[in-house]
Scaffold this motif. Structure first.
Motif, short mmCIF file in Angstrom:
data_model
loop_
_atom_site.label_atom_id
_atom_site.label_comp_id
_atom_site.label_asym_id
_atom_site.label_seq_id
_atom_site.Cartn_x
_atom_site.Cartn_y
_atom_site.Cartn_z
N ALA A 8 0.85 -1.18 0.00
CA ALA A 8 0.00 0.00 0.00
C ALA A 8 0.89 1.24 0.00
O ALA A 8 2.11 1.14 0.12
N ALA A 9 0.30 2.40 -0.14
CA ALA A 9 1.08 3.64 -0.09
C ALA A 9 1.68 3.79 1.31
O ALA A 9 0.97 3.71 2.31
N PRO A 10 2.99 4.00 1.43
CA PRO A 10 3.60 4.11 2.75
C PRO A 10 3.27 5.43 3.42
O PRO A 10 2.97 6.43 2.76
N THR A 11 3.31 5.42 4.76
CA THR A 11 3.22 6.65 5.54
C THR A 11 4.62 6.99 6.02
O THR A 11 5.59 6.35 5.64
N THR A 12 4.74 7.98 6.87
CA THR A 12 6.06 8.35 7.40
C THR A 12 6.55 7.34 8.42
O THR A 12 7.75 7.35 8.75
N THR A 13 5.65 6.47 8.94
CA THR A 13 6.06 5.55 10.01
C THR A 13 5.92 4.08 9.64
O THR A 13 6.53 3.23 10.29
N ASN A 14 5.12 3.72 8.62
CA ASN A 14 4.93 2.30 8.33
C ASN A 14 4.43 2.12 6.91
O ASN A 14 4.10 3.09 6.21
N VAL A 15 4.33 0.83 6.50
CA VAL A 15 3.79 0.47 5.20
C VAL A 15 3.12 -0.90 5.32
O VAL A 15 3.60 -1.77 6.06
N GLY A 16 2.02 -1.08 4.61
CA GLY A 16 1.33 -2.36 4.59
C GLY A 16 1.77 -3.20 3.41
O GLY A 16 1.84 -2.72 2.28
N LEU A 17 2.05 -4.50 3.66
CA LEU A 17 2.59 -5.39 2.65
C LEU A 17 1.78 -6.68 2.60
O LEU A 17 1.21 -7.12 3.61
N ARG A 18 1.77 -7.30 1.44
CA ARG A 18 1.12 -8.60 1.29
C ARG A 18 1.87 -9.38 0.22
O ARG A 18 2.27 -8.83 -0.79
N GLY A 19 2.05 -10.68 0.49
CA GLY A 19 2.73 -11.52 -0.48
C GLY A 19 1.80 -11.93 -1.61
O GLY A 19 0.59 -12.06 -1.45
N LEU A 20 2.39 -12.19 -2.78
CA LEU A 20 1.66 -12.62 -3.95
C LEU A 20 2.51 -13.66 -4.67
O LEU A 20 3.72 -13.50 -4.80
#
Length: 654
Positions: A622-634
């Motif tokens: 997903a679009a990152p923020t200044t503190t984190n990012v959401g990820l998913r494997g494919l």
């Protein structure tokens, strides 16, 4: 709707488009080229003769062949043809043959892990400081050639400075080799690290001096110019073939003197009497009247050439040389003892005269009326208990003056000179800031050897002399370093050096924080002040000026981070993503989104990338923020086990 994506330029499938698979496959091809971008080389200007499918390169300048006109672009060999992609700022690429990461910035590729061209201090397994700016702790150090020669240079500023190698035991000096206070090469040793004795010195002329004496158990042959100023003992057959000077007590068992030899100290020869076994073959001239009221010993000597009085001349009464005219280079090498008054007042000395022995005068010694048209050198120990006056050019090599000494002509003090009284007069500095040429420096001159350095009136003055100066808020004007904003912050010391008459270098050490600021004056203008930064520590920024370390590294449970003084920050982490076994169309993805919280926050959303430890799985984000990012494997096929993802985020910390 645009035809392609704004970031990677992937072609989009348009509504009611025919042959959608062509557009879709083109997008997949670009993704295959650009995601997890790694190139084989970035220095090639021509394509390889037999590229493999999937080979990628950064094209160098002035490309040729199939790469012509594509300089700086990414070339990928895909489907049997070369595909070229224009990189954008912020893209990073792993260069396999150099084992380093480069990033696109300002239209060029730069290396992230490159060291600066210059650093004020560097320590290798050791901590440097203000004096030892380069420190190494190692069992050994190797300096080797880069093709042919290799030269280690130690450079000093002036002849009276020191360029030397100091050998220590437990950080206490025991030996020093180099140019110590002059341009003569010296070998010094010490038993306590404080007092050093000169064992050997070599003058720029090539003359060698043994300051502590010489002991030779066998035969000795001296064919060149030798100076032995200590005690010399030679027990074998001795030949002095060149110009030799023996300044201390000399014992020569079987001496053959064939050259111009000067024996300045006590001479003991194992023959009949003092000079009994010595043969001097030059022409002898005694130009003055020699009067000796006591016993003079020259027994059994054969003297046929230029006169050298090598033994001990003893005169129990008053010795007078007042009427002597010395027209050549005369050497009085023995010890002259005069119990009364010794006068050289009426002597006319027209050549280079050397008095090499010990000259003792219990009364007042006067050289006031002497006419010295050459250079006078007093090389022995001169003791003057009364008033000593030297009106002409004088050189005092080893002198002890306990009374009042007046040097009215140019004077050279080249040896161990002891002046027991105070030295005053117009030849000394008028003040600690007096830079008049030819004057002697006094204690405290330009901040040297005093408790308080002189105050600098104006930081921007271009006539400031080299030295150590003190800065005080209301007393010092000019352009201050940016941190010097209050009275307390303007207290410090300023070191000024001048490479030449038109340029200056300033180094200001702030008393409050012990931080160093430097600038230079060149071509009529001052540069901006720049702060000396430590290589590692905590980075900091004031406005747009770095005020902390060059590099800061840290880690926590969320991964590792590196911060750079220019504001760049890189975060990395190895994160486990769940099994990719949830069917989505023809693909499989993880059951839920995994959040990576950065180990250090960014000031703006960073660029995030990553790769998995599987060749059949990849990441979406997903679009990152200044503190984190959401990820998913494919994955292309169902993955039942956990997969590690290697993540990188690049952005700015300020």
């Amino acid at each position: 709707m645009p035809d392609d994506t704004p970031i990677l330029g992937l072609p989009l499938i348009l509504a009611a488009q025919a042959q959608k698979h062509v557009t879709h496959n083109e997008a997949l091809r670009l993704l295959d080229i650009l995601v997890q971008l790694s190139v084989l080389d970035r220095d090639r200007a021509a394509p390889p003769a037999t590229p493999a499918e999937g080979d990628r390169y950064i094209i160098a300048a002035n490309p040729t062949g199939a790469w012509a006109g594509q300089a700086g672009r990414i070339a990928a060999y895909w489907g049997g043809v070369w595909v070229f992609v224009a990189p954008r700022d912020g893209w990073h690429v792993w260069v396999a043959d150099e084992n380093l990461l480069v990033i696109r910035d300002g239209g060029v590729w730069i290396t992230l892990n490159a060291l600066p061209d210059s650093t004020p201090r560097l320590g290798i397994n050791a901590t440097p400081d203000a004096t030892n700016r380069f420190a190494v702790a190692s069992p050994a150090s190797l300096f080797t050639h880069a093709g042919s020669d290799h030269r280690l240079v130690l450079n000093k500023a002036t002849a009276t400075d020191t360029a030397a190698i100091l050998l220590q035991t437990g950080f206490s000096g025991r030996a020093e080799i180099g140019l110590a206070g002059s341009n003569a090469l010296s070998f010094k040793v010490s038993a306590d690290g404080t007092s050093f004795a000169t064992a050997l010195s070599m003058q720029p002329s090539g003359a060698v001096a043994l300051g502590q004496g010489l002991t030779v158990a066998g035969d000795a042959g001296i064919g060149g110019n030798a100076a032995i100023t200590g005690t010399a003992t030679v027990t074998g057959a001795t030949t002095l073939g060149g110009n030799a000077t023996v300044g201390g007590t000399a014992t020569l068992a079987r001496a053959i003197v064939t050259g111009l030899t000067t024996l300045n100290g006590n001479l003991t020869v194992a023959g009949t009497t003092t000079l009994a076994s010595a043969t001097v073959t030059g022409a002898t001239t005694l130009n003055g009247n020699l009067t000796a009221a006591g016993t003079t010993t020259l027994a059994n000597a054969t003297v046929t050439g230029a006169t050298t009085l090598n033994g001990n001349l003893t005169a129990a009464g008053t010795t007078t040389l007042a009427s002597a005219t010395v027209t050549g280079a005369t050497t009085l090498n023995g010890n002259l003892s005069a119990a009364g008054t010794t006068t050289l007042a009426s002597a006319t000395v027209t050549g280079a005269t050397t008095l090499n022995g010990t000259f003792s005068a219990a009364g007042t010694t006067t050289l006031a009326n002497a006419t010295v048209t050459g250079t006078t050198t007093l090389n022995g120990n001169v003791t003057a208990a009364g008033t000593t006056t030297l009106n002409g050019p004088a050189t005092l090599t080893d002198a002890t003056v306990t009374g009042t000494a007046t040097l009215s002509g140019p004077a050279t003090l080249s040896g161990a000179v002891t002046l027991s009284g105070s030295v005053t007069g117009a030849a000394l500095q008028a003040s600690a800031t007096d830079g008049t040429a030819g004057k002697l420096l006094t204690t405290g001159a330009f901040g040297l050897g005093s408790a308080t350095a002189p105050v600098l009136a104006n930081l921007d003055a271009t006539t400031t002399l080299s030295g150590l100066w003190r800065t005080v808020d209301v007393q010092t004007t000019g352009t201050w370093p940016p941190v010097a904003t209050t009275t307390a912050l303007r207290l410090g010391t300023l070191t000024v050096t001048r490479p030449d008459a038109t340029s200056l270098l300033q180094s200001w050490l702030q008393a409050d924080s012990a931080t160093e600021w430097t600038r230079r004056y060149l071509a009529g203008s001052w540069s901006a002040w720049s702060r000396a930064l430590p290589v590692t520590g905590t980075v900091a920024m004031s406005g747009s000026t770095p005020t902390g370390a060059i590099l800061q590294r840290g880690s926590n449970a969320q991964g590792e981070f590196v911060r750079f003084a220019d504001g760049t920050q890189i975060c990395t982490q190895v994160l486990a993503i769940g099994p990719c076994n949830l069917a989505v169309g023809s693909l499989f993805q993880g059951a839920s989104t995994i959040t990576w919280t950065f180990p250090a926050a960014f000031v703006a959303a960073p660029i995030v990338s990553g790769l998995t430890a599987s060749t059949t799985a990849w990441l979406t984000a997903a679009a990152p923020t200044t503190t984190n990012v959401g990820l998913r494997g494919l994955a292309a096929s169902s993955q039942a086990t956990t997969i590690n993802a290697h993540l990188t985020a690049i952005g700015r910390w300020v």
